[in-house]
Scaffold this motif. Sequence first.
Motif, PDB file in Angstrom:
ATOM      1  N   SER A 206      29.947 -49.288   1.967  1.00 55.29           N
ATOM      2  CA  SER A 206      29.302 -50.345   2.750  1.00 55.29           C
ATOM      3  C   SER A 206      27.791 -50.374   2.567  1.00 55.29           C
ATOM      4  CB  SER A 206      29.620 -50.160   4.238  1.00 55.29           C
ATOM      5  OG  SER A 206      30.990 -50.337   4.497  1.00 55.29           O
ATOM      6  N   SER A 207      27.214 -49.305   1.996  1.00 57.36           N
ATOM      7  CA  SER A 207      25.756 -49.225   1.940  1.00 57.36           C
ATOM      8  C   SER A 207      25.194 -49.023   0.537  1.00 57.36           C
ATOM      9  CB  SER A 207      25.274 -48.085   2.845  1.00 57.36           C
ATOM     10  OG  SER A 207      25.840 -46.851   2.424  1.00 57.36           O
TER      11      SER A 207
ATOM     12  N   LEU B 188      21.668 -48.096  -9.272  1.00 57.29           N
ATOM     13  CA  LEU B 188      22.283 -47.810  -7.974  1.00 57.29           C
ATOM     14  C   LEU B 188      21.254 -48.037  -6.872  1.00 57.29           C
ATOM     15  CD1 LEU B 188      24.813 -46.737  -6.490  1.00 57.29           C
ATOM     16  CD2 LEU B 188      23.822 -44.440  -6.703  1.00 57.29           C
ATOM     17  N   VAL B 189      21.626 -48.838  -5.858  1.00 55.53           N
ATOM     18  CA  VAL B 189      20.680 -49.196  -4.797  1.00 55.53           C
ATOM     19  C   VAL B 189      21.306 -48.962  -3.426  1.00 55.53           C
ATOM     20  CG1 VAL B 189      19.480 -50.922  -6.197  1.00 55.53           C
ATOM     21  CG2 VAL B 189      21.438 -51.613  -4.789  1.00 55.53           C
ATOM     22  N   SER B 190      20.432 -48.795  -2.460  1.00 55.82           N
ATOM     23  CA  SER B 190      20.810 -48.723  -1.048  1.00 55.82           C
ATOM     24  C   SER B 190      20.604 -50.106  -0.426  1.00 55.82           C
ATOM     25  CB  SER B 190      19.951 -47.680  -0.325  1.00 55.82           C
ATOM     26  OG  SER B 190      20.127 -47.763   1.076  1.00 55.82           O
ATOM     27  N   ILE B 191      21.644 -50.652   0.189  1.00 56.06           N
ATOM     28  CA  ILE B 191      21.584 -51.993   0.776  1.00 56.06           C
ATOM     29  C   ILE B 191      20.783 -51.929   2.066  1.00 56.06           C
ATOM     30  CG2 ILE B 191      22.930 -53.917   1.682  1.00 56.06           C
ATOM     31  CD1 ILE B 191      25.258 -52.953  -0.070  1.00 56.06           C
ATOM     32  N   ASN B 192      19.665 -52.633   2.080  1.00 52.23           N
ATOM     33  CA  ASN B 192      18.771 -52.666   3.241  1.00 52.23           C
ATOM     34  C   ASN B 192      18.322 -51.266   3.675  1.00 52.23           C
ATOM     35  OD1 ASN B 192      18.873 -55.450   3.416  1.00 52.23           O
ATOM     36  ND2 ASN B 192      20.595 -55.456   4.819  1.00 52.23           N
ATOM     37  N   GLY B 193      18.302 -50.335   2.748  1.00 51.19           N
ATOM     38  CA  GLY B 193      17.871 -48.981   3.085  1.00 51.19           C
ATOM     39  C   GLY B 193      18.823 -48.239   4.004  1.00 51.19           C
ATOM     40  N   SER B 194      20.095 -48.641   4.003  1.00 56.07           N
ATOM     41  CA  SER B 194      21.049 -48.070   4.966  1.00 56.07           C
ATOM     42  C   SER B 194      21.753 -46.822   4.476  1.00 56.07           C
ATOM     43  CB  SER B 194      22.110 -49.119   5.314  1.00 56.07           C
ATOM     44  OG  SER B 194      22.801 -49.536   4.136  1.00 56.07           O
ATOM     45  N   ALA B 195      21.711 -46.518   3.177  1.00 56.40           N
ATOM     46  CA  ALA B 195      22.490 -45.404   2.622  1.00 56.40           C
ATOM     47  C   ALA B 195      21.781 -44.066   2.810  1.00 56.40           C
ATOM     48  CB  ALA B 195      22.770 -45.646   1.145  1.00 56.40           C
TER      49      ALA B 195
ATOM     50  N   GLY C   4      25.299 -53.487   5.085  1.00 53.70           N
ATOM     51  CA  GLY C   4      24.915 -52.085   4.987  1.00 53.70           C
ATOM     52  C   GLY C   4      25.411 -51.222   6.127  1.00 53.70           C
ATOM     53  N   THR C   5      26.373 -51.715   6.920  1.00 53.95           N
ATOM     54  CA  THR C   5      26.931 -50.917   8.008  1.00 53.95           C
ATOM     55  C   THR C   5      28.441 -50.795   7.843  1.00 53.95           C
ATOM     56  OG1 THR C   5      27.162 -52.867   9.444  1.00 53.95           O
ATOM     57  CG2 THR C   5      25.118 -51.600   9.614  1.00 53.95           C
ATOM     58  N   TYR C   6      29.008 -49.803   8.519  1.00 61.33           N
ATOM     59  CA  TYR C   6      30.437 -49.508   8.419  1.00 61.33           C
ATOM     60  C   TYR C   6      31.193 -50.146   9.578  1.00 61.33           C
ATOM     61  CZ  TYR C   6      29.497 -46.107   4.745  1.00 61.33           C
ATOM     62  OH  TYR C   6      29.120 -45.512   3.572  1.00 61.33           O
TER      63      TYR C   6
ATOM     64  N   ALA D  19      21.433 -35.405  11.877  1.00 58.67           N
ATOM     65  CA  ALA D  19      20.365 -36.292  11.386  1.00 58.67           C
ATOM     66  C   ALA D  19      20.549 -37.694  11.951  1.00 58.67           C
ATOM     67  CB  ALA D  19      20.377 -36.323   9.861  1.00 58.67           C
ATOM     68  N   ARG D  20      19.448 -38.415  12.072  1.00 55.73           N
ATOM     69  CA  ARG D  20      19.464 -39.788  12.592  1.00 55.73           C
ATOM     70  C   ARG D  20      18.530 -40.640  11.733  1.00 55.73           C
ATOM     71  NH1 ARG D  20      21.504 -40.061  17.841  1.00 55.73           N
ATOM     72  NH2 ARG D  20      20.289 -41.928  18.332  1.00 55.73           N
ATOM     73  N   ARG D  21      18.992 -41.851  11.410  1.00 56.07           N
ATOM     74  CA  ARG D  21      18.183 -42.796  10.633  1.00 56.07           C
ATOM     75  C   ARG D  21      18.179 -44.129  11.355  1.00 56.07           C
ATOM     76  NH1 ARG D  21      17.793 -41.880   4.927  1.00 56.07           N
ATOM     77  NH2 ARG D  21      18.104 -44.095   4.598  1.00 56.07           N
ATOM     78  N   SER D  22      16.971 -44.664  11.600  1.00 59.94           N
ATOM     79  CA  SER D  22      16.829 -45.907  12.353  1.00 59.94           C
ATOM     80  C   SER D  22      16.225 -46.995  11.487  1.00 59.94           C
ATOM     81  CB  SER D  22      15.951 -45.687  13.597  1.00 59.94           C
ATOM     82  OG  SER D  22      16.531 -44.731  14.470  1.00 59.94           O
ATOM     83  N   ARG D  23      16.649 -48.228  11.738  1.00 60.54           N
ATOM     84  CA  ARG D  23      16.083 -49.380  11.035  1.00 60.54           C
ATOM     85  C   ARG D  23      16.287 -50.625  11.882  1.00 60.54           C
ATOM     86  NH1 ARG D  23      20.111 -52.217   7.662  1.00 60.54           N
ATOM     87  NH2 ARG D  23      22.160 -51.268   7.979  1.00 60.54           N
ATOM     88  N   VAL D  24      15.452 -51.616  11.653  1.00 65.53           N
ATOM     89  CA  VAL D  24      15.571 -52.901  12.351  1.00 65.53           C
ATOM     90  C   VAL D  24      16.591 -53.763  11.617  1.00 65.53           C
ATOM     91  CG1 VAL D  24      14.358 -54.996  13.064  1.00 65.53           C
ATOM     92  CG2 VAL D  24      13.205 -52.772  13.192  1.00 65.53           C
ATOM     93  N   ILE D  25      17.520 -54.341  12.368  1.00 64.16           N
ATOM     94  CA  ILE D  25      18.554 -55.179  11.771  1.00 64.16           C
ATOM     95  C   ILE D  25      18.510 -56.572  12.385  1.00 64.16           C
ATOM     96  CG2 ILE D  25      20.077 -53.217  11.318  1.00 64.16           C
ATOM     97  CD1 ILE D  25      21.751 -54.203  13.748  1.00 64.16           C
ATOM     98  N   GLU D  26      19.129 -57.503  11.686  1.00 62.26           N
ATOM     99  CA  GLU D  26      19.357 -58.856  12.199  1.00 62.26           C
ATOM    100  C   GLU D  26      20.847 -59.116  12.168  1.00 62.26           C
ATOM    101  OE1 GLU D  26      17.191 -61.636   9.885  1.00 62.26           O
ATOM    102  OE2 GLU D  26      15.221 -60.899  10.508  1.00 62.26           O
TER     103      GLU D  26
END
Length: 441
Positions: free
Chosen positions: A37-38, A103-110, A240-242, A314-321
């Motif tokens: 998904s990411s 190889l990329v991370s979608i919206n920095g989610s990976a 980018g989310t599950y 671990a925790r990873r935060s990001r702004v989503i729409e």
Amino acid sequence: MRIFAVAVVAVLATTSGVSAITKAKLRRDGGSLMTSSSLAWVTPDQAHGSSLQPLRVMEEDPSVLWCRANQHGTWLSGALHKGVCAVPFLKKVLYLKEDIEVLVSINGSARVRTEMWDKYQAPPDNVISADTNRFLAVKLWAEEGGLPLTGYLIPGVRRAYLANGSQVAVVDEAMVVVEDEPVRYDLRSINLDAVRGSVIEEDVVLKEAILLNPGPSPQHVVEVADVTVRQLVYWGLVRGTYIGLQAHVVSPLPSRDERDIYWGSQNELDRVEQEILEYELPPGTGVNVQVVGIIRKTEAPYTGMLTAAYADGARRSRVIEGLHIEKKLILLRAEYFSPYYLHNNTQLNIPPQTQVLYKSTTTTTTTTTTTTTTTTTTPEPPLASMVGPEKPFSDSLSTSSESDVTEAVDAGGGNGASYTCKSGSVWVTLILVYVTAFRFL
């Protein structure tokens, strides 16, 4: 020095090229593949000026990225440096600029990491695939400060093939690259865009009952009715989310209503509440009652802070729409039809009546609830109900109130509505009124 930590290169975020990505595949236990998904594979041009963030081979070196190249219909993984993708192929290393992907991370989610592998064990779960039976592998050069060797693992032959200069190194142990999936999400700091949203309201019959007075005297008939309200909460399918992970959602101030849902799904929640239905019935009469709710459906885009929590803490935060959809109860009323005689169903000359059980007041960010109820008690017990209670749907996420509390409704942050109820512990009795100088024709 953390040589094998896989990091993300931040690039400028736009919407160009996002629709043409190819989702990466992950190996699961038993050898089956599932879609990530990411993570995704894109052309080098797509990875620039987009929300797709290339993954580094080494944390310390942003110039070397994971890539794959297509040779005779087979994708081979390696390292991209200065626009050239170096991949092991048979006994030599190919340096390619065409038909390659990054190889990329979608919206920095990976979140990715490396795990040790050797020929005596199967690849770990979630190892990233370059092709059906080839998976990303890396190994540190023996010399101090040497560059890592990149390539792929073939589980069927229990060997990893790595690019070592212009030669291919065949090894029986290496590090493999694994996607680390979160175990849950947390969404808060939500801001709904009411200007671009829409609101639709409709009347729904939630309960039907019959109040009866078969006796020879007027009666104040009371029934405690179970009312089931199905609500819906949805916070969108965010790139980018599950889907299906547990998520804790905190609505905006001032309500800060909190609810646990399943992410990416339309969560249906049933609330079973008890409401009092009552009517002054003449002797030998009955009255039909409908409990009608006004259901408000709200759709609105939103922004919020999504935090992914992982098994290692671990925790990873990001702004989503995303898009928020909510169905909730905003008003509940009892509609009493004209009474009728039990022996011939003839209606009495008494107009229909309506009783508001509760009404919510909504603003753009939050909803507060007030309740208007009427209860009457006497030393005598109530008449038995003629209608059985309606039960909640078995396939929903059931939430029931069992205590004498008033629960606040949230309308802005959007976890779905809860509403004020009268507890089942309320004892309701009947006023028995004896009227002597009264005669019905």
